[in-house]
Enzyme design. Structure first.
Site, PDB file in Angstrom:
ATOM      1  N   VAL A  10     -26.512  12.902 -39.092  1.00 15.64           N
ATOM      2  CA  VAL A  10     -26.182  12.383 -37.678  1.00 15.64           C
ATOM      3  C   VAL A  10     -27.240  11.615 -37.263  1.00 15.64           C
ATOM      4  CG1 VAL A  10     -25.870  13.258 -35.291  1.00 15.64           C
ATOM      5  CG2 VAL A  10     -24.936  14.732 -37.380  1.00 15.64           C
ATOM      6  N   ALA A  11     -28.364  11.819 -37.407  1.00 14.26           N
ATOM      7  CA  ALA A  11     -29.476  10.822 -37.033  1.00 14.26           C
ATOM      8  C   ALA A  11     -29.417   9.463 -37.431  1.00 14.26           C
ATOM      9  CB  ALA A  11     -30.839  11.387 -37.488  1.00 14.26           C
ATOM     10  N   LYS A  62     -15.192  31.519 -35.162  1.00 15.60           N
ATOM     11  CA  LYS A  62     -16.168  31.332 -36.135  1.00 15.60           C
ATOM     12  C   LYS A  62     -15.735  32.354 -37.039  1.00 15.60           C
ATOM     13  CE  LYS A  62     -19.621  28.501 -36.871  1.00 15.60           C
ATOM     14  NZ  LYS A  62     -19.779  27.038 -36.646  1.00 15.60           N
ATOM     15  N   GLY A 103     -31.626  12.867 -40.878  1.00 21.85           N
ATOM     16  CA  GLY A 103     -30.467  13.463 -41.702  1.00 21.85           C
ATOM     17  C   GLY A 103     -29.191  12.423 -41.332  1.00 21.85           C
ATOM     18  N   GLY A 116     -35.680  14.499 -37.201  1.00 19.45           N
ATOM     19  CA  GLY A 116     -34.640  14.606 -38.483  1.00 19.45           C
ATOM     20  C   GLY A 116     -34.307  13.377 -38.423  1.00 19.45           C
TER      21      GLY A 116
HETATM   22  P1  NAD Z   1     -28.674  17.142 -42.048  1.00 21.39           P
HETATM   23  O1  NAD Z   1     -28.851  18.277 -42.943  1.00 21.39           O
HETATM   24  O2  NAD Z   1     -28.106  15.854 -42.813  1.00 21.39           O
HETATM   25  O3  NAD Z   1     -29.924  16.723 -41.362  1.00 21.39           O
HETATM   26  C1  NAD Z   1     -30.924  17.434 -40.981  1.00 21.39           C
HETATM   27  C2  NAD Z   1     -32.360  16.733 -41.042  1.00 21.39           C
HETATM   28  O4  NAD Z   1     -33.381  17.532 -40.447  1.00 21.39           O
HETATM   29  C3  NAD Z   1     -32.560  16.881 -42.587  1.00 21.39           C
HETATM   30  O5  NAD Z   1     -32.900  15.355 -43.088  1.00 21.39           O
HETATM   31  C4  NAD Z   1     -33.768  17.749 -42.613  1.00 21.39           C
HETATM   32  O6  NAD Z   1     -34.858  17.289 -43.798  1.00 21.39           O
HETATM   33  C5  NAD Z   1     -34.459  17.684 -41.509  1.00 21.39           C
HETATM   34  N1  NAD Z   1     -35.133  18.606 -40.893  1.00 21.39           N
HETATM   35  C6  NAD Z   1     -35.019  20.184 -41.126  1.00 21.39           C
HETATM   36  N2  NAD Z   1     -36.128  20.688 -40.611  1.00 21.39           N
HETATM   37  C7  NAD Z   1     -36.979  19.706 -40.045  1.00 21.39           C
HETATM   38  C8  NAD Z   1     -38.106  19.867 -39.358  1.00 21.39           C
HETATM   39  N3  NAD Z   1     -38.752  20.902 -39.113  1.00 21.39           N
HETATM   40  N4  NAD Z   1     -38.756  18.650 -38.870  1.00 21.39           N
HETATM   41  C9  NAD Z   1     -37.897  17.559 -38.977  1.00 21.39           C
HETATM   42  N5  NAD Z   1     -36.733  17.271 -39.742  1.00 21.39           N
HETATM   43  C10 NAD Z   1     -36.095  18.448 -40.150  1.00 21.39           C
HETATM   44  O7  NAD Z   1     -27.656  17.718 -41.194  1.00 21.39           O
HETATM   45  P2  NAD Z   1     -26.735  16.942 -40.060  1.00 21.39           P
HETATM   46  O8  NAD Z   1     -25.478  16.934 -40.464  1.00 21.39           O
HETATM   47  O9  NAD Z   1     -27.292  15.505 -39.645  1.00 21.39           O
HETATM   48  O10 NAD Z   1     -26.940  17.694 -38.656  1.00 21.39           O
HETATM   49  C11 NAD Z   1     -27.980  17.718 -37.786  1.00 21.39           C
HETATM   50  C12 NAD Z   1     -28.027  18.567 -36.694  1.00 21.39           C
HETATM   51  O11 NAD Z   1     -26.885  18.281 -35.915  1.00 21.39           O
HETATM   52  C13 NAD Z   1     -27.772  20.312 -36.999  1.00 21.39           C
HETATM   53  O12 NAD Z   1     -28.410  20.765 -36.054  1.00 21.39           O
HETATM   54  C14 NAD Z   1     -26.323  20.414 -37.055  1.00 21.39           C
HETATM   55  O13 NAD Z   1     -25.735  21.707 -36.659  1.00 21.39           O
HETATM   56  C15 NAD Z   1     -25.876  19.355 -35.663  1.00 21.39           C
HETATM   57  N6  NAD Z   1     -24.583  18.945 -35.710  1.00 21.39           N
HETATM   58  C16 NAD Z   1     -24.208  18.101 -36.825  1.00 21.39           C
HETATM   59  C17 NAD Z   1     -22.730  17.660 -36.682  1.00 21.39           C
HETATM   60  C18 NAD Z   1     -22.224  16.772 -37.952  1.00 21.39           C
HETATM   61  O14 NAD Z   1     -21.095  16.162 -37.624  1.00 21.39           O
HETATM   62  N7  NAD Z   1     -22.751  16.681 -39.195  1.00 21.39           N
HETATM   63  C19 NAD Z   1     -21.923  17.883 -35.637  1.00 21.39           C
HETATM   64  C20 NAD Z   1     -22.461  18.847 -34.852  1.00 21.39           C
HETATM   65  C21 NAD Z   1     -23.930  19.335 -34.731  1.00 21.39           C
END
Ligand code: NAD
Length: 351
Positions: free
Chosen positions: A181-182, A80, A179, A177
């Site tokens: 991934v969700a 990292k 976002g 969340g």
């Molecule tokens: P993203 O920013 O698209 O989604 C995160 C969402 O969480 C956002 O919509 C944000 O508004 C919301 N959020 C923030 N604080 C919050 C709270 N207190 N309560 C409720 N919602 C809240 O990010 P993502 O890419 O979807 O990643 C989500 C998680 O998955 C992160 O922890 C990231 O490290 C992990 N992750 C992502 C990937 C990937 O492929 N994108 C891979 C491995 C791990």
């Protein structure tokens, strides 16, 4: 704990601090383990209060990448990097070209990618200086579809472990969340007939979940109290802690967020309350699988196939946990360590 204590305890191979005052650049690369292949891990741009905080973050994150790639069955090690600075800094070309030059001096032992505070445009700047960078524009792209699919497969395997059947039809999943991934995860769940309950600090995203997937909106804090079958943390880390664990009324925890357990001891606390914990780095391995796709030249289809294997990995985690009477979190670590030990034991063959 000092940096040297951490280095010794975690067994890192290398820790490099570089600076280029002309570029206002200070960066750290931590290489944890290259047994399985070159160390892969993103570059984080963050305003750390102290250099020690940045060092500790780089060391912990690098080690996490070793375990994540190991259980995902990838030919990659863990590393990292951290660049100290404002994530919104404007002088990006100088900063990331400087970073690229230092990454290049490692000769491919470390491959970088985007992370918190960096984007594919920043990776392009790094690419001006080194070929050891992935996540470039027009390449493997947004990892979220593969991550979301992998979490879905992990959830099905968790359902099988808990209920003896991997069907999720009719189950209630509480998603924290809405976002990227969700959203991909929700699409698979909705298609299978899951009832979604969702919360997000962004009300617009929650509304879109309601419109697209018939999801029910839940308050930010109320997500820990809803009656559901599965809690899917897909936003922040450390949401499984002393305050939240006693409140959860679910049977399975499975989501995409990194570092879901506030502390390692919370894995046992979750199990003590009768909940099945799907180790986060097993469930969300689709992201690193997608980056590997770019490095190895795999098709998207092959990456999705590899992410489907997360189902089997969760089953192996369950077997180890039952056999060795440890938590699922410890079982996942043991699986990763077993693979590392097996490859470490390979005979060195002279060409
Ligand atoms: P993203 O920013 O698209 O989604 C995160 C969402 O969480 C956002 O919509 C944000 O508004 C919301 N959020 C923030 N604080 C919050 C709270 N207190 N309560 C409720 N919602 C809240 O990010 P993502 O890419 O979807 O990643 C989500 C998680 O998955 C992160 O922890 C990231 O490290 C992990 N992750 C992502 C990937 C990937 O492929 N994108 C891979 C491995 C791990």
């Amino acid at each position: 704990m000092t940096t040297f204590d951490l280095l010794r305890e975690f067994g890192h191979e290398q820790l490099v601090i570089s600076q280029d005052p002309g570029a206002n650049y200070v960066g750290i690369v931590a290489i944890h383990d290259t047994t399985l292949g070159p160390a892969l891990g993103g570059t984080r741009l963050w305003n750390y209060a102290k250099i020690e905080d940045a060092l500790v973050d780089a060391l912990r994150l690098a080690r996490g990448m070793t375990y994540k790639s190991a259980v995902a069955g990838l030919p990659l090690g863990g590393g990292k990097s951290v660049v100290i600075g404002d994530p919104a800094r404007r002088d990006r070309e100088a900063c990331f070209r400087a970073h690229g030059r230092f990454v290049d001096t490692l000769g491919g032992r470390y491959i970088t990618a985007a992370d918190v505070g960096t984007s594919s445009a920043d990776m392009e700047l790094i690419h001006f200086e080194t070929k050891h960078v992935a996540g470039l524009p027009g390449q493997s792209g947004d990892p979220s579809p593969v991550t979301g699919y992998g979490v879905y497969m992990a959830m099905k395997a968790a359902a099988r472990a808990r209920w003896g059947n991997d069907s999720l039809a009719g189950k209630r999943v509480a998603m924290q969340g809405a976002g990227k991934v969700a959203r991909y995860l929700a699409r698979h769940l909705h298609e299978e007939g899951v009832k979604l309950l969702v919360t997000d600090i962004d009300a617009g995203k929650v509304q879109r979940f309601a419109a697209d997937f018939g999801a029910e909106a839940v308050g930010l804090d109320a997500i820990y109290d809803v009656a559901a079958d599965i809690y899917a943390p897909c936003a922040l880390g450390a949401t499984l802690n002393d305050q939240t664990i006693p409140r959860l009324k679910v049977e399975i925890i499975c989501g995409g967020a990194n570092n879901q357990l506030a502390e390692p001891r919370h894995a046992a606390a979750v199990e003590k309350r009768g909940m099945f914990y799907t180790p986060d780095y097993v469930a969300n391995g689709g992201g690193v699988i997608n980056i590997c796709r770019e490095i190895e030249g795999w098709s998207e289809e092959r990456a999705l196939h590899k992410a489907a294997g997360i189902y089997d990995t969760v089953q192996r985690v369950v077997e180890v946990a039952q056999r060795e009477k440890v938590t699922t979190a410890e079982a996942a670590d043991r699986l990763a360590e077993e693979r590392l030990a097996a490859v470490r034991a390979l005979r060195a063959v002279r060409r």
